[in-house]
Design an enzyme around this catalytic site. Structure first.
Site, PDB file in Angstrom:
ATOM      1  N   GLU A 186       0.825  -1.217   0.000  1.00  0.00           N
ATOM      2  CA  GLU A 186       0.000   0.000   0.000  1.00  0.00           C
ATOM      3  C   GLU A 186       0.858   1.265   0.000  1.00  0.00           C
ATOM      4  O   GLU A 186       0.459   2.293  -0.553  1.00  0.00           O
ATOM      5  CB  GLU A 186      -0.981  -0.007   1.175  1.00  0.00           C
ATOM      6  CG  GLU A 186      -1.967  -1.185   1.180  1.00  0.00           C
ATOM      7  CD  GLU A 186      -2.727  -1.394  -0.121  1.00  0.00           C
ATOM      8  OE1 GLU A 186      -2.903  -0.410  -0.868  1.00  0.00           O
ATOM      9  OE2 GLU A 186      -3.125  -2.548  -0.396  1.00  0.00           O
ATOM     10  N   HIS A 194       1.429   2.039  -3.590  1.00  0.00           N
ATOM     11  CA  HIS A 194       0.285   2.745  -4.204  1.00  0.00           C
ATOM     12  C   HIS A 194       0.225   4.208  -3.751  1.00  0.00           C
ATOM     13  O   HIS A 194       0.108   5.120  -4.559  1.00  0.00           O
ATOM     14  CB  HIS A 194      -1.033   2.054  -3.801  1.00  0.00           C
ATOM     15  CG  HIS A 194      -1.336   0.812  -4.568  1.00  0.00           C
ATOM     16  ND1 HIS A 194      -1.444   0.770  -5.934  1.00  0.00           N
ATOM     17  CD2 HIS A 194      -1.572  -0.472  -4.143  1.00  0.00           C
ATOM     18  CE1 HIS A 194      -1.747  -0.464  -6.340  1.00  0.00           C
ATOM     19  NE2 HIS A 194      -1.822  -1.241  -5.267  1.00  0.00           N
ATOM     20  N   GLU A 233      -0.326  -0.796 -10.017  1.00  0.00           N
ATOM     21  CA  GLU A 233       0.101  -2.088  -9.470  1.00  0.00           C
ATOM     22  C   GLU A 233       1.606  -2.289  -9.672  1.00  0.00           C
ATOM     23  O   GLU A 233       2.254  -2.951  -8.851  1.00  0.00           O
ATOM     24  CB  GLU A 233      -0.704  -3.206 -10.131  1.00  0.00           C
ATOM     25  CG  GLU A 233      -0.682  -4.516  -9.388  1.00  0.00           C
ATOM     26  CD  GLU A 233      -1.426  -4.509  -8.051  1.00  0.00           C
ATOM     27  OE1 GLU A 233      -2.127  -3.519  -7.739  1.00  0.00           O
ATOM     28  OE2 GLU A 233      -1.272  -5.504  -7.317  1.00  0.00           O
TER      29      GLU A 233
END
Lengths: 500, 500
Positions: free
Chosen positions: B266, B269, B295
């Site tokens: 995360e 991201h 991704e």
């Protein structure tokens, strides 16, 4: 006008309003996020997001279709009738204010928060006064625009006041406060002159234990954790409605009562919103009806119940159990310490006896600012002179004087008097609640406010915006609103504490 | 068309888009709130709030003025030119879908989440399949509407795919995956047949210690805590952009790696969003350009850097220091355990070797659902047959089979292949990053991913939406996108780990 057309207009109005209410709840949730969990580097972005939400909301609140629907709709029930009144009022107020004035006010009051906070931190009124001057000018413009549209009965200050306490007037509040002052001043003199003064509380409790205590107090007052939560904030507040009303608190290790009573106060506000009839959700009836009524709930939770002998007895025991701390020699001494009256500069730290005196001076000063009788250049001098006169103590520094409150920097003129009005309402409600729930103290002594909370929910909270504020209080109290119940309560309570 | 008129149109478009981007960020923040801190009793209210936000956003995204501005505006810079492309694409897609279809999709996919979750919990596909059938029909309608408006080059699945990976086609992805499959399958066979198997990690770490470790890992990867925060969520996700991109993680005490690698994933991201040029904030350039590119960032953080020998050596030491736990006999054994390959049903728990095989079967099944070749009634059988064929293991229960993923219940057809594409992109980027930063492993061994993160920010992240996804990867990698770098990396890494 056919019935079908009236129905169509009513349905369209309600559906439109439903979305507006939902979007307004989103904006409030965004503010909560900002004050509790937002990363500190996100301030500019959040300002932009709030601006976009405000812009959407303003557009909806002034949507000309609202006027058409209002003209065509026919209410079938008292709730629908009241909905039309509230929507018409909001539409009328929002439409009365020119869009560029609304935008400029939003911009100025958003910028001014930082300017005010910095000026307070630096004790430098001159850094804030030019901004305040601009805000006063804009608020005067706003008030005049509202008066021109028929609000406030021709009185600019009343047109502003109407936003926080619909139906209230400065003339009536001034008379109310004038009637209260002599007895409050006399009580203060008696109390401060009493030979047997309570001792200050000498207690230091670590953050985690304070928060555990605060949670226990919130639970004692019936806070619904499935529809709320508690977080830390610099200035405690409550936020949200219907299924999601959150509270915040703060922790000062050397002042555990601050955390505890802030929490109970915010539980009062939140529980009011959560106590409203769920059928009113997403309608203008699904909100607390005025700031004064809101404050009556936070105050009666905090003071008439929370600072009473019964509940403090339970709290004394809990503080020992949960914090391993003996805050006072015994429960009676603890009760006296909790309610100790001392001279002080700060409104938010004031005791029950002096609190309303702080409000009265702000009420007079802000009326003079809006009428133009007082210029912001002379505000500091006026504040200090008035404080010395009313409290017998000189202001030692601007941060403890005219810079202490955030309200004016946010353009909230007309807001202050609702605090004192809320105290008066709480006095009226307390008298009726005690008569209806004679064993309330017995229950509070066990840390259970439920019988009082239920009485308030049944008689006041559930109605949301269905009645005008004063009518709502009078229905619940079963008597006209007067300051006597509050003053009687204060005199009785403090005579006992101070052994007068 | 005068220049002045073109300027006016451009400015109006940018100002309008700015507010839309801000409102879209608000909606995302509301979702974050729902998944992390929202009281559990607030679900209905939140659905209403989200619905109101979506309605406002849909109205803005299809506002006919956008079409007029697009016709009149003339770009002066590459960024403006690209802005016009992205706004036109979004406007075209939003306008292509009939409002009642969009509303029905929103309603169905909102309802279906609970239905899917309950069916998964009860292992009862029949409870979910009627809903899924409705969603497939609606997605077919959506795809056809998009094709009719010129999207997807006449191919309905491509029209859906375009929402997640602009410019990608199923034909090209099918060819890419076909080229990858033999080497992945061969590698898996070698690895699972190897005599020297790594041991499973036997480690139990309490929640607080896991969260401390997760924070240390996030810091190691340069997560900007002034513009983010970390909370717990059932399914970890990241949320937000510009000045406010938050991560979530989860804690399973017996599986500390789950928390650690979810966090690093995360962080990848979030850091992509936070790494975008701040000048692009509140424009369509100020977001990650595609799900595949997104991704690629989460994967290269998590796998190529996070699961490498260098970083796991540092992590091994930190786990001992911070959790007082010896997760493996030594750092080499720990590295092998972290990268252990086992047969398993669940995509999200898969290792690097098998992950893309999970994707390929979903890609094929969902293409057949959208084309109508496969009916939802036959989905379970098709899934189970395909799983046995691809993985050599039978599905033991629907929750470990066709019910495991949330995507289809949310209408996300065309999303799955972007995961595998992201892995391919990460392979390409890793090759270039390692060449440009030869001492990266030395740094990762000290728990400092900064040189890699900076390379990614400079070469990829900062560009936001300025380039089409594939062009962006090719610019950064300095080579065409092919699966070879990923496959070479996997074969080298796992040959060493499994001593092949």
């Amino acid at each position: 006008m056919t019935t079908a057309a009236a129905d169509t207009a009513m349905n369209a109005l309600i559906a439109f309003q439903r979305q507006t209410e939902a979007l307004s709840a989103v904006a409030e949730r965004l503010s909560w996020d900002q004050e509790t969990v937002m990363p500190r580097g996100a301030a500019e972005q959040r300002a932009e997001e709030m601006g976009a939400m405000e812009s959407v909301l303003h557009e909806r609140r002034t949507d000309p279709r609202i006027g058409e629907w209002l003209d065509a709709a026919v209410a079938q029930t008292p709730a629908e009738e009241r909905t039309l009144v509230l929507v018409a009022r909001e539409f009328g107020r929002a439409s009365a204010i020119p869009a560029d004035l609304a935008a400029e006010l939003a911009r100025q009051t958003s910028l001014s928060h930082g300017i005010w906070a910095a000026a307070r931190a630096a004790d430098a009124p001159q850094d804030f006064l030019p901004t305040l001057h601009q805000i006063v000018l804009l608020k005067q413009d706003e008030a005049n625009a509202l008066v021109a549209a028929g609000f406030g009965g021709g009185d600019p200050y009343d047109a502003l006041l109407d936003d926080y306490e619909p139906g209230a007037t400065q003339a009536e509040l001034a008379a109310l406060f004038a009637a209260m002052r002599p007895r409050l001043v006399a009580l203060r003199e008696d109390v401060l002159g009493a030979p047997d003064q309570p001792r200050p509380l000498d207690s230091r409790i670590a953050q985690e234990a304070q928060l555990r205590l605060a949670r226990a107090c919130a639970a004692a007052f019936g806070y619904d954790w499935t529809r709320g939560r508690m977080d830390l904030a610099v200035h405690p507040f409550s936020s949200g409605r219907w299924q999601d009303s959150r509270i915040t608190t703060r922790v000062i290790e050397a002042e555990p009562l601050n955390c505890i009573y802030s929490t109970i106060h915010e539980v009062g506000h939140s529980s009011y919103e959560l106590g409203i009839d769920p059928d009113y959700a997403f309608t203008p009836l699904g909100r607390g009806v005025s700031m004064g009524v809101h404050e009556s709930q936070s105050r009666i939770y905090e003071n008439q119940m929370g600072r009473g002998r019964a509940f403090t007895g339970w709290l004394f025991q809990r503080m020992q159990d949960m914090a391993g701390d003996l805050p006072a020699p015994d429960a009676d001494a603890f009760y006296r310490s909790v309610n100790r009256v001392t001279p002080g500069h700060i409104r938010t730290e004031s005791d029950e006896v002096q609190y309303n005196l702080h409000i009265m001076m702000r009420f007079d000063l802000e009326r003079d600012l809006i009428s133009g009788k007082l210029s912001t250049d002379d505000l500091e001098e006026a504040w200090n002179a008035r404080f010395l006169k009313d409290f017998g103590v000189a202001v030692d520094r601007p941060a403890n004087g005219m810079l202490q409150d955030v309200h004016w920097s946010a353009g909230l003129f007309g807001y202050f008097p609702t605090y004192a009005l809320g105290n008066v309402y709480a006095g009226c409600l307390n008298l009726a609640m005690r008569a209806a729930v004679p064993d309330l103290d017995e229950s509070l002594g066990r840390g259970e406010a439920a019988p009082g909370v239920e009485w308030l929910r049944e008689n006041l909270q559930r109605h949301g915006g269905l009645h005008e504020p004063r009518a709502l209080i009078e229905r619940a109290a079963g008597a006209p609103v007067t300051p006597e119940p509050l003053l009687d309560y204060l005199e009785d309570k403090f005579a006992a504490i101070y052994r007068l």
